[in-house]
Design an enzyme around this catalytic site. Structure first.
Site, PDB file in Angstrom:
ATOM      1  N   GLY A 192       0.772  -1.235   0.000  1.00  0.00           N
ATOM      2  CA  GLY A 192       0.000   0.000   0.000  1.00  0.00           C
ATOM      3  C   GLY A 192       0.807   1.292   0.000  1.00  0.00           C
ATOM      4  N   ASP A 193       2.097   1.211   0.330  1.00  0.00           N
ATOM      5  CA  ASP A 193       2.928   2.432   0.300  1.00  0.00           C
ATOM      6  C   ASP A 193       4.374   2.032  -0.011  1.00  0.00           C
ATOM      7  OD1 ASP A 193       3.819   5.039   0.541  1.00  0.00           O
ATOM      8  OD2 ASP A 193       3.740   5.084   2.737  1.00  0.00           O
ATOM      9  N   LEU A 194       4.530   1.333  -1.143  1.00  0.00           N
ATOM     10  CA  LEU A 194       5.794   0.642  -1.388  1.00  0.00           C
ATOM     11  C   LEU A 194       6.824   1.513  -2.118  1.00  0.00           C
ATOM     12  CD1 LEU A 194       7.164  -2.007  -0.804  1.00  0.00           C
ATOM     13  CD2 LEU A 194       6.245  -2.927  -2.949  1.00  0.00           C
ATOM     14  N   ASN A 198      10.512   1.618   2.268  1.00  0.00           N
ATOM     15  CA  ASN A 198       9.607   0.737   3.010  1.00  0.00           C
ATOM     16  C   ASN A 198       9.861  -0.762   2.806  1.00  0.00           C
ATOM     17  OD1 ASN A 198       8.410   2.631   4.547  1.00  0.00           O
ATOM     18  ND2 ASN A 198       6.562   2.848   3.307  1.00  0.00           N
TER      19      ASN A 198
END
Ligand code: ADP
Length: 285
Positions: A192-194, A198
């Site tokens: 979701g926030d790659l 991360n």
């Protein structure tokens, strides 16, 4: 970190804390590496009001780890102490990724994305950066993506005068434009926030995902984010697409998925993201 908090963590771990260092790189919370005589731990702390943010992060880390496709750091505790909320997890010693590590990351992310359910969304809302991210369940990916991703960020940008009213397309117009390119999109478990900050490659070459904004969505959303600021290297994409191949609509979908992250950046960091947002809005809607 004050000595009282340190003592509390030491008791919680039931291990003697030998050293504490600040860790830089997080934009939201204060982070520390805590060494004990036996292990190393990663601690994030913030105001007590952020407990909910840490709880959803911990739940997502566990959900991803439970798929046994790609690792996440093991969560030790998520709680409050006095005025602090904290998230305590295993510390992953990192190394610079090699081509072969990128290949492993590609295969493991593809395996994560093969985890599916019969809806888009997630049982709890979470956050993208510090902004709320709604995960209300939908059967249709276009409905989910327009109503839970694009519209909330467009509304926020409109309220802050970062976009004008006529730059924000109506829901129906977006749904119509997206319908053809969203055919055959299945729910996949997403990080979701790659972005590049991360994931961690451990000293032994195992990929770990951190800081998720997890939900079930179309797999190329994660790929779009990997490409937004520079990309993860050819080996990653070759491995990934050997499992989930691109199709004729991939390039357009990557643009409209990047639009979400660009709107989030516009809302968090301001006008320097306006040009990229405006270009995609005009091209597709
Ligand atoms: P924030 O939520 O404040 O952005 P992050 O979760 O991104 O914080 O963590 C900040 C930095 O700490 C990251 O850049 C990452 O390199 C490092 N980090 C995060 N989790 C771990 C961990 N479990 N082990 C080692 N380093 C970590």
């Amino acid at each position: 970190m004050n000595s009282e908090f340190q003592e509390y963590i030491s008791n919680l771990l039931n291990e003697n804390v030998t050293k504490i260092n600040s860790v830089s790189g997080g934009d939201i919370s204060e982070a520390f590496k805590i060494r004990t005589s036996k292990n190393a731990y990663f601690l994030k702390t913030n105001q007590a009001s952020t407990l909910n943010m840490f709880q959803t992060e911990a739940a997502a880390l566990k959900h991803i780890n439970d798929t046994k496709t790609i690792k996440t750091p093991k969560v030790i505790a998520v709680d409050t102490f006095k005025n602090n909320a904290f998230l305590l997890m295993e510390f992953i010693e990192s190394k610079t990724p090699t081509n072969s590590d990128f290949e492993t990351l590609g295969f493991q992310l593809a395996a994560l994305h093969s985890h599916s359910v019969d809806y888009f969304g997630w049982e709890q809302d979470n956050f993208i950066g510090t902004l709320p991210q709604s995960n209300t369940l939908h059967k249709s990916w276009a409905d989910f993506y327009v109503n839970e991703r694009l519209q909330p960020q467009l509304r926020l940008a409109r309220q802050s005068n970062l976009l004008s009213g006529n730059e924000c397309p109506p829901t129906e117009k977006m749904l119509q434009a997206l319908q053809p390119m969203f055919q055959n999109t299945k729910p996949s478990l997403l990080h979701g926030d790659l972005w590049g900050g991360n994931y961690i490659i451990s000293k032994s070459g195992e990929p770990y995902l951190i800081d998720p904004a997890m939900y079930y969505g179309h797999s190329e959303v994660d790929i779009a984010m990997t490409k937004l600021f520079g990309g993860f290297g050819d080996n990653f994409y070759k491995a990934y697409h050997s499992v989930h191949p691109e199709d004729a609509h991939t390039t357009s979908r990557i643009d409209v998925y990047q639009l979400y992250y660009l709107l989030v950046h516009l809302n968090l960091f301001g006008n320097s993201y306006y040009g990229s947002v405006s270009r995609i809005l005009q091209k597709y809607f």
